[in-house]
Design an enzyme around this catalytic site. Sequence first.
Site, PDB file in Angstrom:
ATOM      1  N   HIS A   1       1.598   2.189  -3.519  1.00  0.00           N
ATOM      2  CA  HIS A   1       0.482   2.960  -4.093  1.00  0.00           C
ATOM      3  C   HIS A   1       0.499   4.393  -3.552  1.00  0.00           C
ATOM      4  O   HIS A   1       0.357   5.369  -4.295  1.00  0.00           O
ATOM      5  CB  HIS A   1      -0.859   2.313  -3.709  1.00  0.00           C
ATOM      6  CG  HIS A   1      -1.203   1.089  -4.502  1.00  0.00           C
ATOM      7  ND1 HIS A   1      -1.291   1.083  -5.874  1.00  0.00           N
ATOM      8  CD2 HIS A   1      -1.516  -0.182  -4.116  1.00  0.00           C
ATOM      9  CE1 HIS A   1      -1.636  -0.129  -6.304  1.00  0.00           C
ATOM     10  NE2 HIS A   1      -1.764  -0.925  -5.262  1.00  0.00           N
TER      11      HIS A   1
ATOM     12  N   GLU B   1       0.834  -1.214   0.000  1.00  0.00           N
ATOM     13  CA  GLU B   1       0.000   0.000   0.000  1.00  0.00           C
ATOM     14  C   GLU B   1       0.868   1.263   0.000  1.00  0.00           C
ATOM     15  O   GLU B   1       0.492   2.279  -0.582  1.00  0.00           O
ATOM     16  CB  GLU B   1      -0.962   0.000   1.192  1.00  0.00           C
ATOM     17  CG  GLU B   1      -1.939  -1.179   1.243  1.00  0.00           C
ATOM     18  CD  GLU B   1      -2.736  -1.412  -0.034  1.00  0.00           C
ATOM     19  OE1 GLU B   1      -2.951  -0.437  -0.792  1.00  0.00           O
ATOM     20  OE2 GLU B   1      -3.135  -2.567  -0.295  1.00  0.00           O
TER      21      GLU B   1
END
Lengths: 499, 499
Positions: free
Chosen positions: A271, A268
């Site tokens: 991202h 994550e």
Amino acid sequence: MNASAKDAYRKLLAHSQELGLIANVVNLLQWDEDTNLPPRGVEYRAEQLSYLVGLVHSKGTAPEIGEWLQECEEGGAQGDIDAGPNIREWRRDYDRQLKLPARLVQELAHTSSLAREAWLEARRTANFALFQPKLTRIVELCREKADAWATCPSRYDTLLDSYEQDARTADLRPLFADLQQRIATLLPAAIARTASTPADLLKGNYPEAQQAKLNRVISEAIGFDFNAGRMDVSPHPFCCSPGPRDVRITTRYDETNFTSSLFGVMHECGHAMYDQGLPADRVAQPLGEAVSLGIHESQSRLWENQLGRSAAFWRHWYPTAIEFFPSVAAVPLDSFLLAVNRVEPSFIRVDADEVTYNLHILLRFEMEHALIEGKLSVADLPDAWNTRFEELFGLKVPDDGKGCLQDIHWCSGGFGYFPTYTLGTLNAAQLFHAANTQVPALAGEIASGHYAGLRKWLNTNVHAHGRRYTPQELMRLATGESTNARYFCDYLEEKFLPA
Amino acid sequence: MNASAKDAYRKLLAHSQELGLIANVVNLLQWDEDTNLPPRGVEYRAEQLSYLVGLVHSKGTAPEIGEWLQECEEGGAQGDIDAGPNIREWRRDYDRQLKLPARLVQELAHTSSLAREAWLEARRTANFALFQPKLTRIVELCREKADAWATCPSRYDTLLDSYEQDARTADLRPLFADLQQRIATLLPAAIARTASTPADLLKGNYPEAQQAKLNRVISEAIGFDFNAGRMDVSPHPFCCSPGPRDVRITTRYDETNFTSSLFGVMHECGHAMYDQGLPADRVAQPLGEAVSLGIHESQSRLWENQLGRSAAFWRHWYPTAIEFFPSVAAVPLDSFLLAVNRVEPSFIRVDADEVTYNLHILLRFEMEHALIEGKLSVADLPDAWNTRFEELFGLKVPDDGKGCLQDIHWCSGGFGYFPTYTLGTLNAAQLFHAANTQVPALAGEIASGHYAGLRKWLNTNVHAHGRRYTPQELMRLATGESTNARYFCDYLEEKFLPA
């Protein structure tokens, strides 16, 4: 750009800002729903979301946008270095949105929302029949959506193109075939290489609070900016941006295994660092937006796998892991590395290792292509899935819950989305290879726990461009080649074949 | 109600739903800003908030609302048992909103936002001069706002009426005078009664996580519904509702003193249970909204003070407190009760005891009345404050940071707000007395740690009515009398005077 084009462009910028404000509020409401919302608040939240999504849609399809775009196009705005790409991408988004009848948008949203309940129950009880009528209707609506858009000659390509600009089945097929072949060759050796390490080698007792602290230390080290983001807990990890300097990631904790949460967080963070790295002065313009899912996923995979599962990374962080969890000292570094890279065919995609993961995507690509192109009926999906699964993985699917019901994507109409996971995987390896080739100092920096050079390369070559280039233009500029399987397969071979 | 009124009423209901959805999104954004937002996200959040607040204002002043209201009024809707009060309150809100020029709303918002920075710095450095120009402008704008509304003959009453319908200076003056006199009589005895208990009797080491657990146990016991709400941490405790079944409270922790957080939580639970108790089928209608600040504050004070600082409450919970914090066992229950009820004049309102608290409000009421009515200039405020403070409290104000700069209210234009704190305090005692008189079983239930009866009485007599009645109508229906100082003073005398 003539005066009237300039004026129209200014109006487009302002309108885009307004749309962006609302769309980011939607992001916050969704983030809050997954992290905070008390159970009895769900129903009202659905009303709020549907209202705001409707507002975004109606404002995003306003006729004046078309007029402003036309004035820009006729007035020479497309030649401008910044206005040009913005106009081009706004046009692409606007034409697409305009083609979808509100009725279809609403029915798809409504059916998906009802389908979600049916899917959850069907998966829980491994009873495909509960989901079949809903999925049938969703496939119909997605075909209808493809017909409304009709950006490509085939329906599937139209849907695919909406997630990954210019991606085509004709290009993916050979790419996936190449990948499949090299994986088939590699797989037995990779299994053998890691089989001696027991699956539960790292099983232990890792208190959540302590995991959260380690996650934070490593997130900050790799470059997630906590002044422009946060980390929370949710059932399914995700990354979301309620504002350009407000990028939020989530994770979940398994107290018997600290690496599952840590790798999830690094994923994550990849991202998030893309979102945090987008040009701040281009908020709510295409030039300030991420280019595609396949590029977005390359960032998460790169930090999670190329970096996070590497020997170089753990040579630096292994002592820290022991500081946080003294029991880890009982596992030598070599075994630790084998444990976090263990290869073994299994049923659930999200738990799959790096080698077999792409076989899962290949399977889904074949199935969804056949469904959308009318070559497979929804009723025949489970059998087709199970047969192909056994061919690819050598395993018999025990029930549909561990088979064709395991993912949420089709349930919410996400046909054409799955291939971007494999594109992301290939892009990650290709970008990491290019970065290391172009900046030879990176390897040494990474070995000593410094990632600023890698971050800077990614920012310059990926993040900073926003949607200036198409995904494949971006790949060619950054790496000299379009997305291909070579770098990923080389990476796997280097990792899993005996030296 | 004739057909056209019925139709107009339906439109008003739908429009009100829409406005409610957006207003509740604003609540979520504000809650998130105080609990979660990363520092670099603040600027964009301000843009989002200002956009949505503008949307609420423009939709709330749409001309068709006036037409629909008129059709309802002319078509007999006011005679309808439910439509009647809704129309009446919508009319009140609409006329008031319509009278404010957008320019004034914007300038007030803008000036307040800049004033906040100046005020923070002025308070930190105890330098009134830094804040004086901003406050001067805010007073001017509030006077202008009062002139635009002009719902009452005097400016101050117009502002007061916007926070507490029908509250008037002419009624508050004798009420406050009565209160002041009885407090003056009581104060020396109350100080003497509790002076033997050292101020730091409960000082200890109370880990935050353990406090949070006790807060949760007690919140659930008194009736806060965690399925329709949550509890978080923020610098300044508050209660907020991003949806009708999504009521959120916050607290802050002092690890040397567990009661400050606990009483804060009980206070916010009182607010929250009012919101959770509003009729769910009346969302976004006046009949589903809280009636006034003075009634809202009665709910928080009641649970925090009448209940939470009582001997009956602690006779039940003292053993639990010891389970959570064994060191508490060293403080006998009688001393514990004296410690949490200690009376001592002090400079900061939010830390004040139950007896002197209202003197703080009285002082602010006098000051802000004089400022708005032009009888005191902003430049003269510090001297006026300090002189009056010494008369009321017998203490010399050491600096303006501990004096007229301590509260945020005037900085954000909240003139007319302060009296609702004292109204709430009086209402709390009056309502608690009425509940116990009407339901004699309550005392026994409370002694055994059961609060459902008290909650039910409050729900039936306060929450369920929404804005059906004005605040004072509600008080008369629930207690037989308008708000008066008797029950609160009796309560203080019973608590603090020797038996």
